[in-house]
Enzyme design. Structure first.
Site, PDB file in Angstrom:
ATOM      1  N   HIS A  59      -7.077  40.706  58.955  1.00 33.50           N
ATOM      2  CA  HIS A  59      -7.617  41.898  58.294  1.00 33.50           C
ATOM      3  C   HIS A  59      -7.911  41.503  56.847  1.00 33.50           C
ATOM      4  CE1 HIS A  59      -5.258  44.095  61.567  1.00 33.50           C
ATOM      5  NE2 HIS A  59      -6.550  44.189  61.865  1.00 33.50           N
ATOM      6  N   GLU A  62      -5.868  42.402  53.435  1.00 37.97           N
ATOM      7  CA  GLU A  62      -4.409  42.245  53.394  1.00 37.97           C
ATOM      8  C   GLU A  62      -4.095  40.974  52.614  1.00 37.97           C
ATOM      9  OE1 GLU A  62      -3.204  42.645  57.493  1.00 37.97           O
ATOM     10  OE2 GLU A  62      -3.946  44.708  57.567  1.00 37.97           O
ATOM     11  N   HIS A 152       0.420  39.781  57.988  1.00 38.68           N
ATOM     12  CA  HIS A 152      -0.357  41.003  57.696  1.00 38.68           C
ATOM     13  C   HIS A 152       0.349  41.838  56.640  1.00 38.68           C
ATOM     14  CE1 HIS A 152      -3.138  41.239  61.317  1.00 38.68           C
ATOM     15  NE2 HIS A 152      -2.370  40.204  61.601  1.00 38.68           N
ATOM     16  N   GLU A 216       4.540  41.987  59.294  1.00 38.62           N
ATOM     17  CA  GLU A 216       4.015  43.010  58.374  1.00 38.62           C
ATOM     18  C   GLU A 216       4.815  42.914  57.081  1.00 38.62           C
ATOM     19  OE1 GLU A 216       1.432  44.873  58.817  1.00 38.62           O
ATOM     20  OE2 GLU A 216       1.076  44.762  60.986  1.00 38.62           O
TER      21      GLU A 216
HETATM   22  O1  LIG Z   1      -0.960  49.772  59.031  1.00 41.69           O
HETATM   23  C1  LIG Z   1      -1.545  49.970  60.089  1.00 41.69           C
HETATM   24  O2  LIG Z   1      -1.782  51.125  60.520  1.00 41.69           O
HETATM   25  C2  LIG Z   1      -2.020  48.811  60.916  1.00 41.69           C
HETATM   26  C3  LIG Z   1      -1.313  47.538  60.557  1.00 41.69           C
HETATM   27  C4  LIG Z   1      -1.837  46.445  61.457  1.00 41.69           C
HETATM   28  O3  LIG Z   1      -2.948  46.027  61.307  1.00 41.69           O
HETATM   29  N1  LIG Z   1      -1.001  46.025  62.383  1.00 41.69           N
HETATM   30  C5  LIG Z   1      -1.385  45.033  63.327  1.00 41.69           C
HETATM   31  C6  LIG Z   1      -0.279  44.858  64.324  1.00 41.69           C
HETATM   32  C7  LIG Z   1      -0.611  43.776  65.313  1.00 41.69           C
HETATM   33  C8  LIG Z   1       0.376  43.731  66.477  1.00 41.69           C
HETATM   34  O4  LIG Z   1       0.534  44.766  67.152  1.00 41.69           O
HETATM   35  O5  LIG Z   1       0.964  42.651  66.691  1.00 41.69           O
HETATM   36  C9  LIG Z   1      -2.646  45.512  64.020  1.00 41.69           C
HETATM   37  O6  LIG Z   1      -2.720  46.715  64.323  1.00 41.69           O
HETATM   38  O7  LIG Z   1      -3.514  44.702  64.269  1.00 41.69           O
HETATM   39 ZN   LIG Z   2      -3.306  43.633  59.499  1.00 43.89          ZN
END
Ligand SMILES: O=C(O)CCC(=O)N[C@@H](CCC(=O)O)C(=O)O
Ligand SMILES: [Zn+2]
Length: 337
Positions: A59, A62, A152, A216
């Site tokens: 992303h 980030e 991320h 995260e």
């Molecule tokens: O903050 C958010 O709402 C989204 C954060 C984010 O991008 N999280 C990843 C998690 C990936 C995973 O599930 O391993 C995503 O949604 O791509």
């Molecule tokens: Zn992300």
């Protein structure tokens, strides 16, 4: 410092380096592979058999993890860090990074494990390229250890600031040792997934047999505005992994690491979808049983019925068919091996 140590600068400028291979004084080889992609190979005598994939910028907005990978690579290129692991550094979505946006056309982190074949456009091509880069990096040698951290930051603030998502594969147990390592790296909670997914870490975990995690690391902010995120423990752990030192200092433990599993994913089906949470709700906020969380067409209603439920990643603006929130519940860790 070697010019290839400036991979981030090259990537943000859209420049291809003229010299694709450079050697540090200690014999570590840096090889530029593609936009935002650089392979680090230690001298054979120091190679400890770990293939370490470090990705950020899947992303584009980030930035804290992008800056972290930049510091690691510069440390190697300055001959300050002496790798024992092979490493592939990836900046996932260079065009989105240049624009300071999460993505250009569609979310790159929904296009792995071949999902890109059902799509087209900028991110679909990049997902396909990233899969090839990783397959080539891991190669055919199954005797080596594969580890992937996909770094991320989240869109919103979080009651638990640094946490990991651990992918799932049928018949494969989650590893206690990996979680001990994450705890030592400052990760405060881990979400154990229980179904397949099309994220980058799910791809390397389920298709390529790596231990893999999405990490995260606080709230997404612009370049240079990340001083509030303290990534010191993670950075120390990555130094240790890169140099082949033990990450866990002392007796390994999971004490203090909170474990959760996914209870339900809330999928947005239509433009009528409504998510009934405050706009500034933090990740890991608890929701009481009986709470009406969301509504959609055809009288679809999501009512919380889990004890100890918490919400993460609430986002009613995702495209139809995508995940608009995850409901999670505490997990005892009984399935760890
Ligand atoms: O903050 C958010 O709402 C989204 C954060 C984010 O991008 N999280 C990843 C998690 C990936 C995973 O599930 O391993 C995503 O949604 O791509
Ligand atoms: Zn992300």
């Amino acid at each position: 410092m070697l010019a290839l140590g400036k991979l981030l600068e090259l990537t943000l400028a859209g420049h291809e380096p003229s010299a694709k291979i450079q050697l540090t004084p200690d014999g570590t080889r840096l090889r530029w592979l593609d936009e935002g992609a650089l392979e680090v190979t230690p001298p054979a005598a120091r190679d400890n058999g770990l293939d370490l994939l470090l990705s950020a910028g899947i992303h584009g907005n980030e930035t804290a993890p992008i800056e972290l990978l930049d510091r690691l690579l510069r440390g190697i290129a300055r001959n300050e860090l002496h790798p024992a692991a092979r490493i592939l550094f990836l900046f996932g979505n260079p065009e989105a990074m240049r624009r300071g946006d999460r993505y250009v056309e569609q979310d790159l982190n929904r296009l792995f494990s071949g999902r890109h074949e059902q799509s087209s456009g900028f991110e679909a091509i990049r997902a396909c390229d990233l899969e090839h880069l990783v397959v080539n990096f891991f190669g055919k040698d199954t005797g080596r250890t594969r580890l992937h951290y996909d770094l991320h930051t989240a869109i919103r603030a979080s009651r638990i600031e640094q946490f990991a998502l651990y992918p799932w594969e049928e018949g494969r147990a989650h590893s206690r040792r990996e979680l001990e390592r994450l705890r030592a790296a400052g990760i405060e909670a881990v979400l154990l997934q229980n179904k397949a997914s099309t994220t980058f870490s799910a791809y390397t975990y389920a298709q390529l047999g790596a231990e893999a995690f999405t990490l995260e690391l606080g709230k997404a902010r612009a370049f240079g505005q990340n001083e509030l995120v303290n990534l010191d423990l993670l950075e120390n752990a990555l130094h240790a992994l890169i140099e082949g030192r033990e990450v866990v200092d002392g007796e390994p433990t999971l004490d203090g690491l909170q474990l959760f599993s996914v209870s339900r994913e809330v999928i947005k089906h239509s433009d009528s979808f409504q998510l009934h949470v405050p706009a500034d709700i933090e990740n890991f906020t608890e929701l009481e049983p009986g709470y009406l969380l969301a509504e959609d067409i055809a009288d679809t209603r999501w009512i919380v019925d889990e004890q100890g439920a918490r919400i993460i990643f609430p986002n009613p603006k995702v495209k139809n068919g995508h995940r608009a929130a995850i409901l999670i519940v505490p997990d005892e860790g009984a399935g760890l091996v």
